[in-house]
Design a protein around this motif. Structure first.
Motif, mmCIF file in Angstrom:
data_model
loop_
_atom_site.group_PDB
_atom_site.id
_atom_site.type_symbol
_atom_site.label_atom_id
_atom_site.label_comp_id
_atom_site.label_asym_id
_atom_site.label_seq_id
_atom_site.Cartn_x
_atom_site.Cartn_y
_atom_site.Cartn_z
ATOM 1 N N VAL A 150 6.865 -55.839 -41.827
ATOM 2 C CA VAL A 150 7.690 -56.111 -40.646
ATOM 3 C C VAL A 150 9.163 -55.797 -40.944
ATOM 4 C CG1 VAL A 150 8.539 -57.959 -39.131
ATOM 5 C CG2 VAL A 150 6.088 -57.802 -39.670
ATOM 6 N N MET A 151 9.650 -56.257 -42.087
ATOM 7 C CA MET A 151 11.066 -56.019 -42.420
ATOM 8 C C MET A 151 11.382 -54.528 -42.486
ATOM 9 S SD MET A 151 12.369 -58.923 -45.106
ATOM 10 C CE MET A 151 11.136 -58.696 -46.357
ATOM 11 N N ILE A 152 10.466 -53.756 -43.077
ATOM 12 C CA ILE A 152 10.694 -52.311 -43.203
ATOM 13 C C ILE A 152 10.589 -51.643 -41.823
ATOM 14 C CG2 ILE A 152 9.828 -50.131 -44.185
ATOM 15 C CD1 ILE A 152 10.447 -51.558 -46.627
ATOM 16 N N GLU A 153 9.537 -51.979 -41.100
ATOM 17 C CA GLU A 153 9.335 -51.324 -39.790
ATOM 18 C C GLU A 153 10.462 -51.633 -38.816
ATOM 19 O OE1 GLU A 153 5.275 -52.139 -38.600
ATOM 20 O OE2 GLU A 153 4.505 -50.667 -40.035
ATOM 21 N N ASN A 154 11.041 -52.826 -38.923
ATOM 22 C CA ASN A 154 12.156 -53.189 -38.032
ATOM 23 C C ASN A 154 13.521 -52.788 -38.576
ATOM 24 O OD1 ASN A 154 10.234 -54.295 -36.434
ATOM 25 N ND2 ASN A 154 10.700 -56.430 -36.939
ATOM 26 N N ASN A 155 13.511 -52.017 -39.662
ATOM 27 C CA ASN A 155 14.768 -51.588 -40.306
ATOM 28 C C ASN A 155 15.672 -52.761 -40.672
ATOM 29 O OD1 ASN A 155 14.162 -48.812 -40.065
ATOM 30 N ND2 ASN A 155 14.768 -48.908 -37.900
ATOM 31 N N GLU A 156 15.092 -53.864 -41.077
ATOM 32 C CA GLU A 156 15.924 -55.020 -41.434
ATOM 33 C C GLU A 156 16.439 -54.924 -42.866
ATOM 34 O OE1 GLU A 156 13.465 -58.433 -40.661
ATOM 35 O OE2 GLU A 156 13.206 -57.840 -38.562
ATOM 36 N N LEU A 157 15.720 -54.198 -43.711
ATOM 37 C CA LEU A 157 16.130 -54.069 -45.111
ATOM 38 C C LEU A 157 16.881 -52.765 -45.304
ATOM 39 C CD1 LEU A 157 12.919 -55.079 -47.094
ATOM 40 C CD2 LEU A 157 15.129 -56.226 -47.221
ATOM 41 N N PRO A 158 18.054 -52.797 -45.937
ATOM 42 C CA PRO A 158 18.768 -51.541 -46.176
ATOM 43 C C PRO A 158 17.923 -50.604 -47.048
ATOM 44 C CG PRO A 158 20.140 -53.437 -46.727
ATOM 45 C CD PRO A 158 18.777 -53.971 -46.448
ATOM 46 N N ILE A 159 17.849 -49.349 -46.652
ATOM 47 C CA ILE A 159 17.161 -48.366 -47.485
ATOM 48 C C ILE A 159 18.217 -47.715 -48.374
ATOM 49 C CG2 ILE A 159 15.810 -46.201 -47.480
ATOM 50 C CD1 ILE A 159 14.244 -48.759 -46.622
ATOM 51 N N ARG A 160 18.009 -47.861 -49.654
ATOM 52 C CA ARG A 160 18.965 -47.337 -50.629
ATOM 53 C C ARG A 160 18.219 -46.381 -51.555
ATOM 54 N NH1 ARG A 160 23.171 -50.954 -50.288
ATOM 55 N NH2 ARG A 160 22.698 -53.108 -49.724
ATOM 56 N N ILE A 161 18.970 -45.658 -52.383
ATOM 57 C CA ILE A 161 18.310 -44.894 -53.437
ATOM 58 C C ILE A 161 18.019 -45.878 -54.563
ATOM 59 C CG2 ILE A 161 18.556 -43.018 -55.111
ATOM 60 C CD1 ILE A 161 18.081 -42.135 -52.225
ATOM 61 N N THR A 162 16.743 -46.071 -54.823
ATOM 62 C CA THR A 162 16.337 -47.046 -55.836
ATOM 63 C C THR A 162 15.511 -46.349 -56.921
ATOM 64 O OG1 THR A 162 14.508 -47.615 -54.355
ATOM 65 C CG2 THR A 162 16.412 -49.073 -54.335
ATOM 66 N N HIS A 163 15.289 -47.038 -58.009
ATOM 67 C CA HIS A 163 14.588 -46.447 -59.151
ATOM 68 C C HIS A 163 13.073 -46.441 -58.933
ATOM 69 C CE1 HIS A 163 12.875 -46.200 -63.203
ATOM 70 N NE2 HIS A 163 14.008 -45.655 -63.604
ATOM 71 N N ASN A 164 12.561 -47.547 -58.450
ATOM 72 C CA ASN A 164 11.142 -47.703 -58.088
ATOM 73 C C ASN A 164 10.156 -47.806 -59.245
ATOM 74 O OD1 ASN A 164 11.449 -47.699 -55.190
ATOM 75 N ND2 ASN A 164 12.130 -45.591 -55.437
ATOM 76 N N ASP A 165 10.659 -47.814 -60.473
ATOM 77 C CA ASP A 165 9.755 -47.988 -61.631
ATOM 78 C C ASP A 165 10.553 -48.684 -62.738
ATOM 79 O OD1 ASP A 165 7.617 -47.801 -63.379
ATOM 80 O OD2 ASP A 165 7.831 -45.652 -63.735
ATOM 81 N N THR A 166 11.068 -49.856 -62.396
ATOM 82 C CA THR A 166 11.995 -50.553 -63.306
ATOM 83 C C THR A 166 11.254 -51.364 -64.363
ATOM 84 O OG1 THR A 166 12.078 -52.301 -61.684
ATOM 85 C CG2 THR A 166 13.910 -50.741 -61.654
#
Ligand code: GN1
Ligand code: MG
Length: 367
Positions: free
Chosen positions: A203-219
């Motif tokens: 829901v948070m992603i679909e509603n654009n509630e979370l900022p989309i940033r460049i992230t590492h994704n394998d920390t």
């Protein structure tokens, strides 16, 4: 290693090839440490073959990596940090003036400078290490806050899409390709019992509630290097999955891989636990550069991110087990099932300590 010698001759490296040997503990790509003699000095490089079954668009991996390298190198230079090439991965140019070599099997190869005087760990041994490693990932994120997400491609589409991962899991159960479902009913039942964790993030992603940033994704803990002499954070590595994402994923994967005292494939699951003291240092380290820049919704959901990522990993290992071990490299028959069980134990431990974890996050946030 004749083949390696030939492959690496396609990159702009001076001197004479000495040796090459397999390197590291990644589950996905083939990695080699290659040594050259350059005017009497031994110099090391890391050569990697990008797994084309995992990364369907290897060019995107190379492009994103080059962008991140340049972006971070610029920040380090602005900060007048002297050993930039030891603090950020640096790709070596190929003879064709790009940053990869494509062999006759359409495999993509890349070379990076070997980061000297630094080490990785497979498990966190003390609180200071947790602080340092998390600080490195926090700084990495901080450097990338002004990166233009629209210029980066997805190197693996839907990589952390839990909803998608769950539907892959359902398909695997349905197909039962290698007949493993029958003997895995207990783990499948547990996995299904946590499906409720998916809704909020979707829901948070679909509603654009979370900022989309460049992230590492394998920390993962072994994707950060610490200095051999000072034990301070030195460099974040393994940039294949750097792409648009949310900090919940990166924070989550740190909790998943920093806080358990044992390996991801420990057979005795009674040893698996989320160590709260390590967690506290992780939060403190990660938020050093980020507490004042992340949004409220991100900080509020960090602990939830830890549950989401641990659950996602559980589902990914179990799906791969049911599918007959086609994604992760495995060393023995039940390897992916053993990995699944550690993730179950860890997820249980995180959920048990959720309130305490939330309290710790509030302690380090800027009100
Ligand atoms: C893989 O290759 P490695 O170990 O850095 C995987 C991660 C998983 C991890 C589990 C591209 O990472 O997403 O979390 O294994 N990388 C990819 O140990 O799938
Ligand atoms: Mg990786």
């Amino acid at each position: 290693m004749k083949m390696i010698k030939e492959i690496i001759s396609n990159f702009k490296i001076y001197g004479d090839f000495i040796t090459a040997k397999p390197f590291g503990n990644g589950h996905i790509n083939d990695t080699y440490l290659v040594q050259f003699n350059q005017a009497g000095v031994e110099v090391k490089y890391i050569l990697r073959k990008i797994n084309k079954f995992v990364f369907k668009n290897p060019e995107a991996v190379v492009n994103n990596t080059v962008k991140v390298n340049n972006h971070i190198a610029k920040k380090l230079t602005e900060l007048e940090i002297k050993d930039v090439s030891n603090r950020v991965m640096q790709l070596v140019e190929s003879n064709k003036k790009n940053y990869h070599f494509e062999d006759e099997n359409n495999d993509f190869w890349c070379v990076v400078l070997f980061i000297d005087n630094a080490y990785t760990v497979e498990k966190i041994e003390n609180e200071e290490q947790a602080f340092r490693a998390a600080k490195a990932f926090g700084q990495f994120q901080n450097f990338l806050l002004d990166a233009d997400a629209s210029k980066y491609q997805d190197t693996i589409p839907n990589f952390h899409n839990l909803k998608g991962r769950l539907s892959d899991f359902d398909v695997a159960l349905e197909n039962d390709l290698v007949g493993r479902v029958k003997s895995t009913t207990k783990e499948i039942e547990i996995a299904n019992g946590y499906k409720y964790l998916e809704e909020k993030i979707t829901v948070m992603i679909e509603n654009n509630e979370l900022p989309i940033r460049i992230t590492h994704n394998d920390t993962k803990i072994n994707n950060v290097m610490l200095n051999k002499e000072t034990n301070l954070e030195q460099c974040v590595i393994d940039l294949d999955t750097v792409m648009p994402g949310t900090v919940l994923y990166d924070f989550g994967d740190m909790v998943r891989t920093f806080t358990s005292p044992v390996d991801e494939d420990e057979k005795d699951v009674s040893k698996v636990t989320m160590r709260i003291k390590i967690f506290e240092k992780l939060v403190q380290g990660y938020l050093t550069d980020l507490s004042s820049v992340l949004s409220k919704i991100e900080i509020d959901n960090l602990v939830y991110g830890a549950m989401v990522i641990t659950y996602e990993q559980l589902i990914r290992f179990l799906t791969d087990y049911i599918n007959g071990d086609v994604y992760y490299s495995t060393k023995y028959n039940d390897h992916n099932l053993v990995r699944t069980r550690t993730q179950i134990a860890l997820l249980e431990s995180i959920i048990e300590q959720k309130d305490e974890m939330e309290k710790i996050v509030s302690k380090y946030r800027i009100p």
